[in-house]
Design a protein around this motif. Structure first.
Motif, PDB file in Angstrom:
ATOM      1  N   PRO A  87      39.431  35.445  -6.331  1.00  0.00           N
ATOM      2  CA  PRO A  87      39.179  35.680  -4.903  1.00  0.00           C
ATOM      3  C   PRO A  87      37.843  35.089  -4.449  1.00  0.00           C
ATOM      4  CG  PRO A  87      40.123  37.626  -5.886  1.00  0.00           C
ATOM      5  CD  PRO A  87      39.852  36.669  -7.016  1.00  0.00           C
ATOM      6  N   GLU A  88      36.854  35.072  -5.314  1.00  0.00           N
ATOM      7  CA  GLU A  88      35.550  34.525  -4.936  1.00  0.00           C
ATOM      8  C   GLU A  88      35.547  33.009  -4.815  1.00  0.00           C
ATOM      9  OE1 GLU A  88      36.233  36.670  -7.457  1.00  0.00           O
ATOM     10  OE2 GLU A  88      34.943  36.257  -9.211  1.00  0.00           O
ATOM     11  N   ASP A  89      36.652  32.354  -5.162  1.00  0.00           N
ATOM     12  CA  ASP A  89      36.780  30.911  -4.927  1.00  0.00           C
ATOM     13  C   ASP A  89      37.224  30.612  -3.492  1.00  0.00           C
ATOM     14  OD1 ASP A  89      38.200  30.681  -8.208  1.00  0.00           O
ATOM     15  OD2 ASP A  89      36.166  30.104  -7.605  1.00  0.00           O
ATOM     16  N   THR A  90      37.545  31.639  -2.747  1.00  0.00           N
ATOM     17  CA  THR A  90      37.967  31.462  -1.358  1.00  0.00           C
ATOM     18  C   THR A  90      36.850  30.836  -0.540  1.00  0.00           C
ATOM     19  OG1 THR A  90      39.517  33.322  -1.442  1.00  0.00           O
ATOM     20  CG2 THR A  90      38.683  32.662   0.741  1.00  0.00           C
ATOM     21  N   ALA A  91      37.169  29.703   0.099  1.00  0.00           N
ATOM     22  CA  ALA A  91      36.165  28.958   0.869  1.00  0.00           C
ATOM     23  C   ALA A  91      36.831  27.747   1.511  1.00  0.00           C
ATOM     24  CB  ALA A  91      35.027  28.490  -0.029  1.00  0.00           C
ATOM     25  N   VAL A  92      36.084  27.100   2.389  1.00  0.00           N
ATOM     26  CA  VAL A  92      36.468  25.770   2.855  1.00  0.00           C
ATOM     27  C   VAL A  92      35.825  24.766   1.901  1.00  0.00           C
ATOM     28  CG1 VAL A  92      36.412  24.098   4.735  1.00  0.00           C
ATOM     29  CG2 VAL A  92      36.622  26.544   5.239  1.00  0.00           C
ATOM     30  N   TYR A  93      36.622  23.860   1.398  1.00  0.00           N
ATOM     31  CA  TYR A  93      36.164  22.882   0.420  1.00  0.00           C
ATOM     32  C   TYR A  93      35.996  21.518   1.102  1.00  0.00           C
ATOM     33  CZ  TYR A  93      36.861  26.099  -3.446  1.00  0.00           C
ATOM     34  OH  TYR A  93      36.752  27.163  -4.302  1.00  0.00           O
ATOM     35  N   TYR A  94      34.866  20.874   0.818  1.00  0.00           N
ATOM     36  CA  TYR A  94      34.504  19.580   1.391  1.00  0.00           C
ATOM     37  C   TYR A  94      34.181  18.606   0.271  1.00  0.00           C
ATOM     38  CZ  TYR A  94      33.455  22.535   5.490  1.00  0.00           C
ATOM     39  OH  TYR A  94      33.520  23.428   6.527  1.00  0.00           O
ATOM     40  N   CYS A  95      34.305  17.317   0.567  1.00  0.00           N
ATOM     41  CA  CYS A  95      33.850  16.309  -0.381  1.00  0.00           C
ATOM     42  C   CYS A  95      32.795  15.431   0.281  1.00  0.00           C
ATOM     43  CB  CYS A  95      35.008  15.477  -0.918  1.00  0.00           C
ATOM     44  SG  CYS A  95      36.027  14.658   0.306  1.00  0.00           S
ATOM     45  N   ALA A  96      31.980  14.827  -0.550  1.00  0.00           N
ATOM     46  CA  ALA A  96      30.894  13.981  -0.092  1.00  0.00           C
ATOM     47  C   ALA A  96      30.715  12.829  -1.065  1.00  0.00           C
ATOM     48  CB  ALA A  96      29.602  14.787   0.020  1.00  0.00           C
ATOM     49  N   ALA A  97      30.122  11.738  -0.584  1.00  0.00           N
ATOM     50  CA  ALA A  97      29.919  10.551  -1.406  1.00  0.00           C
ATOM     51  C   ALA A  97      28.442  10.174  -1.450  1.00  0.00           C
ATOM     52  CB  ALA A  97      30.729   9.377  -0.855  1.00  0.00           C
ATOM     53  N   ASP A  98      28.033   9.623  -2.576  1.00  0.00           N
ATOM     54  CA  ASP A  98      26.675   9.076  -2.728  1.00  0.00           C
ATOM     55  C   ASP A  98      26.692   8.153  -3.934  1.00  0.00           C
ATOM     56  OD1 ASP A  98      23.610  10.474  -1.710  1.00  0.00           O
ATOM     57  OD2 ASP A  98      23.787   8.728  -3.020  1.00  0.00           O
ATOM     58  N   GLU A  99      25.584   7.447  -4.152  1.00  0.00           N
ATOM     59  CA  GLU A  99      25.537   6.570  -5.318  1.00  0.00           C
ATOM     60  C   GLU A  99      25.393   7.363  -6.613  1.00  0.00           C
ATOM     61  OE1 GLU A  99      23.543   2.654  -3.125  1.00  0.00           O
ATOM     62  OE2 GLU A  99      22.417   3.773  -4.638  1.00  0.00           O
ATOM     63  N   LEU A 100      24.717   8.506  -6.513  1.00  0.00           N
ATOM     64  CA  LEU A 100      24.409   9.283  -7.714  1.00  0.00           C
ATOM     65  C   LEU A 100      24.798  10.749  -7.542  1.00  0.00           C
ATOM     66  CD1 LEU A 100      20.799   7.898  -8.375  1.00  0.00           C
ATOM     67  CD2 LEU A 100      22.900   7.228  -9.566  1.00  0.00           C
ATOM     68  N   CYS A 101      25.307  11.361  -8.604  1.00  0.00           N
ATOM     69  CA  CYS A 101      25.577  12.802  -8.551  1.00  0.00           C
ATOM     70  C   CYS A 101      24.289  13.608  -8.368  1.00  0.00           C
ATOM     71  CB  CYS A 101      26.290  13.255  -9.821  1.00  0.00           C
ATOM     72  SG  CYS A 101      28.065  12.925  -9.831  1.00  0.00           S
ATOM     73  N   GLU A 102      23.178  13.066  -8.859  1.00  0.00           N
ATOM     74  CA  GLU A 102      21.919  13.808  -8.803  1.00  0.00           C
ATOM     75  C   GLU A 102      21.491  14.132  -7.377  1.00  0.00           C
ATOM     76  OE1 GLU A 102      21.972  11.854 -12.805  1.00  0.00           O
ATOM     77  OE2 GLU A 102      22.646  11.369 -10.765  1.00  0.00           O
TER      78      GLU A 102
END
Length: 121
Positions: A87-102
């Motif tokens: 249940p605590e995973d309930t949320a709106v999920y978004y994605c984003a882009a960049d050159e680095l994960c950092e």
């Protein structure tokens, strides 16, 4: 126009699974790190996972061992496979882009509408 579109969310019971997608347009996704974020009502947006351009993957402790991110370069899409949902995973999920994960999400300013994931019995 650079655009990321999230899809695949829905209602799932605790313990269930769901796969959500992040489709890119206007750029070639395989050259970038792609991160997944989520925001629950009344809470700050938090990082969930990231897949680097060389396919290294990183996960928040709260989802490690349950979520897996992957990419399909032919479809210009990144996925988030979510298992053993809580249940605590309930949320709106978004994605984003960049050159680095950092630095994923720090400079990104083309947030989409997200996809709602609801975990409830």
């Amino acid at each position: 126009q650079v655009q990321l579109v999230e899809s695949g969310g829905g209602l799932v019971q605790p313990g269930g699974s769901l796969r959500i997608s992040c489709a890119a347009s206007g750029f070639t996704l395989e050259h970038y790190a792609i991160g997944w974020f989520r925001q629950a009502p009344g809470k700050e947006r938090e990082a969930v996972s990231c897949i680097s351009s060389s396919d290294d993957t990183y996960y928040a402790d709260s989802v490690k061992g349950r979520f897996t991110t992957s990419r399909d370069n032919a479809k210009n899409t990144v996925y988030l496979q979510m298992n053993s949902l809580k249940p605590e995973d309930t949320a709106v999920y978004y994605c984003a882009a960049d050159e680095l994960c950092e630095r994923i999400g720090v400079y990104f300013n083309s947030w989409g509408q997200g996809t709602q994931v609801t975990v409830s019995s």
